[in-house]
Each structure stands twice: as structure tokens, then as C-alpha cells.
Design a protein around this motif. Structure first.
Motif, mmCIF file in Angstrom:
data_model
loop_
_atom_site.group_PDB
_atom_site.id
_atom_site.type_symbol
_atom_site.label_atom_id
_atom_site.label_comp_id
_atom_site.label_asym_id
_atom_site.label_seq_id
_atom_site.Cartn_x
_atom_site.Cartn_y
_atom_site.Cartn_z
ATOM 1 N N PRO A 99 0.767 -1.102 0.006
ATOM 2 C CA PRO A 99 -0.072 0.157 -0.163
ATOM 3 C C PRO A 99 0.829 1.307 -0.017
ATOM 4 O O PRO A 99 0.390 2.463 -0.542
ATOM 5 C CB PRO A 99 -0.758 -0.173 1.212
ATOM 6 C CG PRO A 99 -0.080 -1.172 2.199
ATOM 7 C CD PRO A 99 0.473 -2.208 1.269
ATOM 8 N N TYR B 107 -6.098 -2.548 3.615
ATOM 9 C CA TYR B 107 -5.139 -2.005 2.360
ATOM 10 C C TYR B 107 -5.405 -0.559 2.055
ATOM 11 O O TYR B 107 -4.484 0.131 1.905
ATOM 12 C CB TYR B 107 -4.944 -3.404 1.357
ATOM 13 C CG TYR B 107 -4.364 -2.864 0.231
ATOM 14 C CD1 TYR B 107 -3.107 -3.016 -0.119
ATOM 15 C CD2 TYR B 107 -5.329 -2.344 -0.840
ATOM 16 C CE1 TYR B 107 -2.308 -2.594 -1.227
ATOM 17 C CE2 TYR B 107 -4.536 -1.695 -2.292
ATOM 18 C CZ TYR B 107 -3.179 -1.959 -2.319
ATOM 19 O OH TYR B 107 -2.506 -1.839 -3.392
ATOM 20 N N VAL C 92 -3.793 3.123 1.863
ATOM 21 C CA VAL C 92 -3.493 3.864 0.632
ATOM 22 C C VAL C 92 -4.112 5.052 0.848
ATOM 23 O O VAL C 92 -3.270 6.336 0.688
ATOM 24 C CB VAL C 92 -3.980 3.384 -0.467
ATOM 25 C CG1 VAL C 92 -3.733 4.185 -1.910
ATOM 26 C CG2 VAL C 92 -3.282 1.683 -0.928
#
Length: 303
Positions: A84, A120, A124
Motif C-alpha cells: 500500500p 489495504y 493507501v
């Protein structure tokens, strides 16, 4: 940000005869996308041979894209990565070049575990403040092939996810199920899969499609016809272009580049990606399929 909708072709990466990225040819393809009437573009994606590009090549071409577009079209940067932190870095790189969103594939290593996918995408989003994410749900082995309900659950868990690109089969049914499960929590679901199922997707309220580039003008005309209520025209364009799109399903970017070459937009059709190459018989057949689709091409008539 204006809601993203319409035709967003994924740009291929052209290479020189020496297998280097071809910046000049890339600029021509960008201009073609603009002139074709597309609503935006995407780069890099699987149709860009992204897996073959080095980090410097990728960064160079994303910067060229932003410079050449100069605000004429919206663009979405492809930012998929198993890590990520790397995905966020690629998203920030695109945002610096003018991208309004990042398309990020649901990572296959997370399997069907919704909690892992949420973690995840949240990582990000945290590392790229202000990022708008398009969750790309691709078939295995490249993608996680999440169920429509899982896609909606991941999006619900990460506010930055505003869009979905759905590519698992049956695409049309999955568009319907994602929208139903999301209950208005998304800004839109776009179809992928090379626009081979585009009319079914649009009939189910997809807000656009992300095909390869070679028929961008035809796809833009199809979208405009559909939006204006002229479904007969949209069906005609679909019928005349579908044989070529089915051929492209096998040969992927090599077919895309061959069509672009015959339309006078590429000098070299070299590709780095794995996959079958066109032989003499295939080159003859693609010529027949291009002729079938040629009436839908509004510019750069094939040679």
C-alpha cells in the motif's frame, strides 16, 4: 470534483524499434484520445503493459500524460501495487501530474478477506491525503475477483473509494449487484473487460466504460448515442465493433497496437508483455475485422 462518467480508454505504452518507451508516439495517442471525444483517459493499466515498465519509465510517462493533456481531459492514474505504501506513492505521482483519481486493483494476496482489503485501501488513503480511489475488481490471477457484495463492503469501509471498475464475469450482473449492495454509497461503477459487454453494463446503470484505445472514437459515439436515447445507433456500433474486440481478447495489446498502426497512429507495434504474437493469418484476419468496424471510426480511417 465532477462525477466521472463516460468513456475512459486505457492508453497503451508505445515502444520504439529499440524497445524503449516512445514519448513522441505516446503524445500522439493522447491527442487521439482527446480528439476522439473520450471523456477521460487512464494510465497506466494492464492494457498499458504496466508490469513491464520500470519505475522511472512509469513516472516519465505519467508526467508526459499530464503535460500533453494540459487539462483538456480528465485522467485517472493507475496505482496498483501489492504494497500500500508503493500504491500511495504512485497515486501521489499521478496527482502531481493532474490525475483526479487513482485506479487501484484489489490485491489478490488478500483473497476474499474483506477486512484485509479494507486495511489495504485505508492505508493507501492515509498515505495519500485527498485521494479519490477507483477500486479495480479484476479476475484471478491478476486480481482478487471479489464478489459484488464484498466490493461494496470494502468501499463502505473506506470513504476514499468512490468508484469501482468491475471486470469479473458476468460483468453486467455484477454491476447490478454492486450498485444494489452499495445502496447509493458509490459515485459510480464502470465496466472494463474491453467494452465487450458495454451495452449490458450501461443497461444496468454503469456510469461508463474503460476499453483499450484503438476504438476510442467509436466508443465515444456509442456512449453519446446511448445517453441521447438512440439505443439503436448504440447497438449498431456495438455490433460492428464487437468482432474486433473479441479478437483483441486473445492478442490483447498486440491487437490494439496493430489497429493503431493501421489507423496511422503508431509506427511500431512492439510489445513487452507476455502473450501470443500475430502471425500472417492473424494479420489478414484483423484487417477484415478492422474493415467491419471502419464505418464507426470518425477519424484516422484505417489504411
Amino acid at each position: 470534483m465532477t462525477k466521472l462518467s463516460g468513456v475512459f480508454p486505457v492508453l497503451p505504452t508505445p515502444f520504439t524499434a529499440e524497445n524503449a518507451v516512445d514519448e513522441a508516439a505516446f503524445r500522439r495517442l493522447i491527442d487521439f484520445a482527446v480528439e476522439s471525444g473520450a471523456d477521460g483517459v487512464v494510465f497506466p493499466g494492464m492494457a498499458s503493459e504496466v508490469e513491464t515498465l520500470s519505475a522511472p519509465e512509469r513516472g516519465q510517462m505519467v508526467a508526459v500524460l499530464g503535460e500533453q493533456l494540459a487539462g483538456r481531459l480528465t485522467f485517472i492514474v493507475g496505482a496498483s501495487h501489492a504494497d500500500p505504501a508503493e500504491s500511495a506513492a504512485r497515486a501521489r505521482e499521478g496527482m502531481a501530474a493532474g490525475a483526479v483519481a487513482a485506479m487501484i486493483m484489489a490485491p489478490p494476496q488478500a483473497g476474499q478477506d474483506v477486512a484485509r482489503h479494507i486495511a489495504y485501501y485505508a492505508a493507501v488513503a492515509e498515505a495519500a491525503p485527498g485521494l479519490v480511489i477507483m477500486l479495480q475488481n479484476a479476475p484471478a490471477p491478476n486480481g482478487a475477483a471479489l464478489s459484488p457484495e464484498a466490493v461494496a463492503a470494502v468501499a463502505a469501509g473506506v470513504p476514499a473509494i468512490r468508484y469501482v471498475k468491475e471486470e469479473t464475469l458476468p460483468c453486467g450482473q455484477h454491476v447490478s449487484r454492486i450498485l444494489a449492495a452499495a445502496s447509493g454509497g458509490l459515485d459510480g461503477v464502470m465496466g472494463g473487460a474491453g467494452a465487450r459487454f458495454v451495452l449490458d453494463e450501461l443497461a444496468r446503470d454503469a456510469n461508463g466504460t474503460m476499453p483499450a484505445l484503438e476504438l476510442a472514437d467509436a466508443h465515444a459515439a456509442l456512449w453519446k448515442a446511448w445517453q441521447s436515447g438512440d439505443k439503436a445507433k448504440a447497438r449498431r456500433i456495438y455490433t460492428e465493433t464487437l468482432p474486433l474486440l473479441l479478437f483483441q481478447m486473445t492478442f490483447r495489446v498486440r491487437a490494439t497496437k496493430e489497429v493503431l498502426k493501421r489507423r496511422g497512429l503508431l509506427d511500431h507495434t512492439g510489445a513487452r508483455a507476455a502473450g501470443p504474437k500475430l502471425d500472417a493469418g492473424d494479420l489478414a484476419e484483423i484487417g477484415e475485422l478492422i474493415a467491419t468496424a471502419a464505418t464507426c471510426m470518425t477519424m484516422h480511417k484505417p489504411r
